[in-house]
Design a protein around this motif. Structure first.
Motif, PDB file in Angstrom:
ATOM      1  N   GLY A  14       0.818  -1.209   0.000  1.00  0.00           N
ATOM      2  CA  GLY A  14       0.000   0.000   0.000  1.00  0.00           C
ATOM      3  C   GLY A  14       0.847   1.252   0.000  1.00  0.00           C
ATOM      4  O   GLY A  14       1.806   1.376   0.728  1.00  0.00           O
ATOM      5  N   GLY A  16      -0.905   4.335   0.079  1.00  0.00           N
ATOM      6  CA  GLY A  16      -1.717   5.351   0.756  1.00  0.00           C
ATOM      7  C   GLY A  16      -2.389   6.318  -0.189  1.00  0.00           C
ATOM      8  O   GLY A  16      -2.011   6.470  -1.336  1.00  0.00           O
ATOM      9  N   TRP A  17      -3.415   6.937   0.337  1.00  0.00           N
ATOM     10  CA  TRP A  17      -4.119   7.943  -0.454  1.00  0.00           C
ATOM     11  C   TRP A  17      -3.348   9.252  -0.466  1.00  0.00           C
ATOM     12  O   TRP A  17      -2.583   9.556   0.426  1.00  0.00           O
ATOM     13  CB  TRP A  17      -5.479   8.231   0.170  1.00  0.00           C
ATOM     14  CG  TRP A  17      -6.503   7.185  -0.037  1.00  0.00           C
ATOM     15  CD1 TRP A  17      -6.475   6.157  -0.917  1.00  0.00           C
ATOM     16  CD2 TRP A  17      -7.724   7.062   0.698  1.00  0.00           C
ATOM     17  NE1 TRP A  17      -7.599   5.414  -0.794  1.00  0.00           N
ATOM     18  CE2 TRP A  17      -8.379   5.933   0.172  1.00  0.00           C
ATOM     19  CE3 TRP A  17      -8.331   7.781   1.715  1.00  0.00           C
ATOM     20  CZ2 TRP A  17      -9.608   5.529   0.642  1.00  0.00           C
ATOM     21  CZ3 TRP A  17      -9.551   7.384   2.193  1.00  0.00           C
ATOM     22  CH2 TRP A  17     -10.180   6.270   1.653  1.00  0.00           C
ATOM     23  N   LYS A  21      -7.530  13.000  -2.019  1.00  0.00           N
ATOM     24  CA  LYS A  21      -8.408  11.838  -2.173  1.00  0.00           C
ATOM     25  C   LYS A  21      -8.959  11.408  -0.820  1.00  0.00           C
ATOM     26  O   LYS A  21     -10.110  11.058  -0.687  1.00  0.00           O
ATOM     27  CB  LYS A  21      -7.655  10.679  -2.816  1.00  0.00           C
ATOM     28  CG  LYS A  21      -7.519  10.817  -4.325  1.00  0.00           C
ATOM     29  CD  LYS A  21      -8.856  10.637  -5.025  1.00  0.00           C
ATOM     30  CE  LYS A  21      -8.690  10.666  -6.529  1.00  0.00           C
ATOM     31  NZ  LYS A  21      -9.959  10.502  -7.245  1.00  0.00           N
ATOM     32  N   ARG A  22      -8.086  11.415   0.194  1.00  0.00           N
ATOM     33  CA  ARG A  22      -8.538  10.962   1.500  1.00  0.00           C
ATOM     34  C   ARG A  22      -9.641  11.873   2.040  1.00  0.00           C
ATOM     35  O   ARG A  22     -10.652  11.417   2.567  1.00  0.00           O
ATOM     36  CB  ARG A  22      -7.356  10.920   2.473  1.00  0.00           C
ATOM     37  CG  ARG A  22      -7.740  10.385   3.839  1.00  0.00           C
ATOM     38  CD  ARG A  22      -6.522  10.021   4.675  1.00  0.00           C
ATOM     39  NE  ARG A  22      -5.659  11.164   4.897  1.00  0.00           N
ATOM     40  CZ  ARG A  22      -4.443  11.272   4.363  1.00  0.00           C
ATOM     41  NH1 ARG A  22      -3.965  10.359   3.567  1.00  0.00           N
ATOM     42  NH2 ARG A  22      -3.711  12.328   4.619  1.00  0.00           N
ATOM     43  N   TRP A  42      -1.653   3.072   8.291  1.00  0.00           N
ATOM     44  CA  TRP A  42      -2.203   2.229   7.237  1.00  0.00           C
ATOM     45  C   TRP A  42      -2.019   0.765   7.634  1.00  0.00           C
ATOM     46  O   TRP A  42      -1.121   0.417   8.378  1.00  0.00           O
ATOM     47  CB  TRP A  42      -1.463   2.469   5.913  1.00  0.00           C
ATOM     48  CG  TRP A  42      -1.753   3.801   5.323  1.00  0.00           C
ATOM     49  CD1 TRP A  42      -1.006   4.926   5.440  1.00  0.00           C
ATOM     50  CD2 TRP A  42      -2.884   4.152   4.541  1.00  0.00           C
ATOM     51  NE1 TRP A  42      -1.615   5.959   4.779  1.00  0.00           N
ATOM     52  CE2 TRP A  42      -2.762   5.517   4.212  1.00  0.00           C
ATOM     53  CE3 TRP A  42      -4.011   3.448   4.073  1.00  0.00           C
ATOM     54  CZ2 TRP A  42      -3.695   6.185   3.459  1.00  0.00           C
ATOM     55  CZ3 TRP A  42      -4.935   4.122   3.317  1.00  0.00           C
ATOM     56  CH2 TRP A  42      -4.785   5.472   3.020  1.00  0.00           C
ATOM     57  N   ASP A 129     -10.155   6.125  -6.103  1.00  0.00           N
ATOM     58  CA  ASP A 129      -8.741   6.310  -5.786  1.00  0.00           C
ATOM     59  C   ASP A 129      -7.953   5.127  -6.346  1.00  0.00           C
ATOM     60  O   ASP A 129      -7.571   4.208  -5.628  1.00  0.00           O
ATOM     61  CB  ASP A 129      -8.561   6.424  -4.275  1.00  0.00           C
ATOM     62  CG  ASP A 129      -7.121   6.722  -3.893  1.00  0.00           C
ATOM     63  OD1 ASP A 129      -6.336   7.112  -4.780  1.00  0.00           O
ATOM     64  OD2 ASP A 129      -6.775   6.549  -2.716  1.00  0.00           O
ATOM     65  N   SER A 132      -4.474   4.000  -4.827  1.00  0.00           N
ATOM     66  CA  SER A 132      -4.407   3.168  -3.629  1.00  0.00           C
ATOM     67  C   SER A 132      -4.484   1.692  -3.967  1.00  0.00           C
ATOM     68  O   SER A 132      -3.963   0.846  -3.243  1.00  0.00           O
ATOM     69  CB  SER A 132      -5.543   3.537  -2.656  1.00  0.00           C
ATOM     70  OG  SER A 132      -6.810   3.135  -3.154  1.00  0.00           O
ATOM     71  N   GLN A 136      -0.862  -1.733  -4.697  1.00  0.00           N
ATOM     72  CA  GLN A 136      -0.776  -3.090  -4.171  1.00  0.00           C
ATOM     73  C   GLN A 136      -0.027  -4.038  -5.103  1.00  0.00           C
ATOM     74  O   GLN A 136       0.318  -5.156  -4.720  1.00  0.00           O
ATOM     75  CB  GLN A 136      -2.186  -3.662  -3.946  1.00  0.00           C
ATOM     76  CG  GLN A 136      -3.152  -2.746  -3.220  1.00  0.00           C
ATOM     77  CD  GLN A 136      -2.536  -2.115  -1.990  1.00  0.00           C
ATOM     78  OE1 GLN A 136      -2.054  -2.823  -1.109  1.00  0.00           O
ATOM     79  NE2 GLN A 136      -2.538  -0.802  -1.936  1.00  0.00           N
ATOM     80  N   ALA A 223     -11.755   2.592  -3.009  1.00  0.00           N
ATOM     81  CA  ALA A 223     -10.370   2.736  -2.581  1.00  0.00           C
ATOM     82  C   ALA A 223     -10.024   1.700  -1.525  1.00  0.00           C
ATOM     83  O   ALA A 223     -10.904   1.071  -0.928  1.00  0.00           O
ATOM     84  CB  ALA A 223     -10.146   4.134  -1.979  1.00  0.00           C
TER      85      ALA A 223
END
Length: 230
Positions: A14, A16-17, A21-22, A42, A129, A132, A136, A223
């Motif tokens: 990850g 993160g945003w 976006k968050r 996270w 998003d 995010s 991965q 997201a």
């Protein structure tokens, strides 16, 4: 000795945003969650129970470029399942988590993996998003190394639930959900990983997802969300 290769792991890849976006997504779900998300880490996998440690822990993927994050990969989706027609947030989140924890480098290229994952995203750019989720997936070099070893993974989901902070915030302000219809769902499960010459192992997994489920529409992934109170 069999060389060990990193696994495709939500908890370890990850990125993160972004701040915008968050704020755009979490604040539209419930204001309380924004405060919660700002104070917790996270999902890192460090708090998860670990089993089958006979394979190496995943290494962080390199941050995606802006062009890659904006791209819509083509060439089919390989082994990635198509998004199901589900209108209930927890059920959809469980299916999405299983999809995100599963892969097969023997039959699926990295571009196909991305294309398949992208199909699960909401088609509303304001709430999607993609970065995010893209975060991965291992970078092209690492994916190639995994493919050289025929690395693949299957996943099972044990349960999914609304975190207590989300439920409390929704109870405090039921109308807040109607702004974007984005639900926060935590999913727990198990990932089984295998590669050449009998190599493999298993890990417990947990992820918190933001899922959009508008009335009279199928759900979609918005997201990979910040971790929140369980």
């Amino acid at each position: 000795m069999q060389k060990r290769f990193p696994s495709l792991s939500l908890s370890s890849y990850g990125i993160g945003w972004s701040t915008n976006k968050r704020i755009a997504i979490v604040a539209l779900v419930v204001t309380v969650l924004l405060a919660t998300a700002a104070t917790v880490a996270w999902l890192s996998g460090n708090g998860n129970g670990r089993q089958g440690r006979d394979h190496a822990a995943p290494a962080p993927a390199s941050s995606p470029s802006s062009s890659e994050a904006a791209a819509k990969p083509a060439a089919g989706s390989g082994s990635v399942p198509k998004p199901p027609q589900i209108a209930e947030p927890v059920t959809y989140a469980k299916a999405a988590a299983q999809m995100l924890w599963s892969y097969d480098t023997r039959s699926t290229s990295r571009d196909q993996q991305l294309a398949g994952m992208r199909a699960w995203m909401t088609n509303e750019p304001k709430y999607a998003d993609w970065a995010s989720v893209l975060g991965q997936v291992p970078d092209p070099v690492l994916w190639s190394r995994m493919a050289d070893q025929d690395q693949n993974a299957t996943a099972s989901v044990t349960e999914g639930h609304y975190p207590s902070a989300f439920k409390q915030a929704l109870a405090d302000d039921p109308s807040a959900i109607t702004k974007a219809y984005i639900y926060v769902v935590t999913v727990n499960g198990r990932q089984q990983i295998a590669w050449k010459k009998g190599g493999g192992g298993a890990e417990e997994r947990a992820v918190t997802l933001a899922v959009q489920c508008r009335p009279n529409h199928d759900c979609a992934l918005a997201a990979i969300a910040p971790s929140v109170t369980q």
